[in-house]
Design a protein around this motif. Structure first.
Motif: not given
Length: 423
Positions: A272-276, A243-255, A221-227
């Protein structure tokens, strides 16, 4: 030979028939040591698809000319689970199978361990030597203070990539506050250091409002980092995550609604493109030697061939450097006259690949490839997206990348500190 009915052996063929039925030439085996299980299995599978495609291209023309025969490549799958200790077990397995060429890239820590092990192995077993062909482990030390005769890198190292990325960042007048977020291992630490140094040199007005490392492959869960990034007021994030460390980061940034530009090494794939999504348009940048919308020419049919073979558009993550690596290996084996590690290494040193997909030279002094580099920015793809939209999207996301800045091989080259020990 098959046994006939009743157990009697079939009659032996004549000498002419024997010649006609001669077994095909033995394959040249390539051992792919990569994480096919674990947190970065998606990255390992993407590499497998890329390399199998590159190998098939060589085999479709009969294989590699070696003496009077043409020998096909055979790609052997060796699962390291993304761990250095498991990778060393797989290296031993490759040695037992007498595989002369091992391929790896998804971790500079793993690459460093393999280089050290190969140095010892090749000295101990000169009749069973191996080369390491590295397609994406980009810690600069691997072609500087820890360079090896038995290691060749086919990707621009982190310093070369960062120089191109910072050139694009420096030209963005909107950027005033930068947050550095990277994986906590050798490569991530190098990215953070290089970003600080190069941004400070090019844009001393920029303020660093965060410089954080996180555990590799362990954050779900990268939401705390994105926040935290949003709270810092950063208007740009620089990351080498993959990898997943980037995909989850950009998804959290969008959230969390993070409104910042992303300057990445690998933001153009692996989900990553679909996630963000739409939030990344004109904000997410990536740096690579090539991308699908880099321009028409000899490289485009190669990509279109790869894309046509996919069963799932989400698997459309293509690195043209895998094609270059396999083509340069094939040419070096042909020049050496045999698939023997030391002979092929000497044939590969200083070799230039000319033609599709792009010109590249393997610098002899440090075994670092010199290629073009392109910084590209994310856009919505397709005919309805308007003028200047990318023709090709990525991974079925509806988003692609277009070139913002291009650098020729002479522009990407950097001095090295390699003092290579010859065998």
């Amino acid at each position: 030979m098959l046994a006939a009915a009743g157990g009697a052996l079939a009659q032996a063929p004549s000498g002419a028939a024997k010649a006609d039925a001669a077994a095909p030439a033995a394959p040249i085996r390539l051992g792919l040591i990569e994480g096919f299980s674990g947190p970065f299995a998606n990255a390992g599978e993407a590499v497998w698809r890329n390399l199998q495609f590159a190998v098939d291209r060589v085999n479709s023309r009969g294989g590699v000319p070696v003496g009077d025969a043409r020998r096909p490549f055979e790609l052997v799958r060796l699962d390291s689970k993304g761990q250095a200790d498991e990778a060393l077990v797989m290296l031993r397995r490759a040695a037992d199978l007498r595989i002369p060429f091992v391929l790896q890239g998804n971790s500079s820590t793993v690459a460093g361990a393999l280089v050290e092990a190969l140095e010892r192995h090749n000295e101990r077993e000169p009749g069973n030597r191996m080369l390491l062909l590295n397609y994406s482990a980009v810690d600069p030390v691997l072609t500087n203070e820890r360079c090896s005769f038995w290691h060749f890198r086919f990707d621009a190292h982190a310093g070369m990539r960062m120089r191109a990325l910072v050139d694009a960042l420096a030209g963005n007048s909107r950027v005033r506050r930068v947050y550095l977020l990277n994986q906590d291992y050798s490569f991530g630490r190098q990215v953070a250091r290089l970003a600080r140094e190069m941004i400070a040199e090019r844009r001393p007005d920029i303020e660093f409002v965060g410089d954080e490392l996180h555990p590799l492959g362990r954050i779900r869960d990268f939401v705390p980092y994105a926040a935290k990034i949003r709270g810092s007021g950063a208007d740009a994030v620089v990351t080498g995550n993959w990898g997943n460390d980037l995909t989850l980061l950009v998804r959290a940034a969008r959230e969390v609604g993070l409104d910042a530009d992303f300057y990445t090494f690998y933001g153009n794939g692996l989900g990553a493109p679909a996630a963000i999504g739409e939030a990344g348009v004109d904000k997410v940048r990536a740096v690579a030697e090539w991308h699908p919308n880099a321009g028409i020419g000899a490289a485009q049919p190669i990509y279109e061939d790869f894309r046509a073979r996919l069963r799932d558009p989400r698997d459309d993550y293509f690195n043209m450097r895998h094609v270059v690596m396999i083509e340069m290996l094939a040419a070096s084996i042909e020049a050496a006259g045999k698939p023997e590690a030391a002979a092929v290494a000497r044939a590969l040193e200083g070799r230039t690949h000319v033609g599709a997909p792009y010109t590249a030279t393997m610098r002899a002094e440090d075994h670092q490839i010199l290629t073009p580099l392109q910084v590209s920015v994310m856009r919505r793809a397709g005919p309805s997206a308007g003028e200047g939209a990318p023709r090709f999207d990525l991974e079925g996301s509806g988003f692609g990348f277009v070139t913002e800045r291009r650098f020729e091989p002479a522009d990407t080259a950097m001095p090295h500190g390699c003092a290579m020990r010859q065998p």
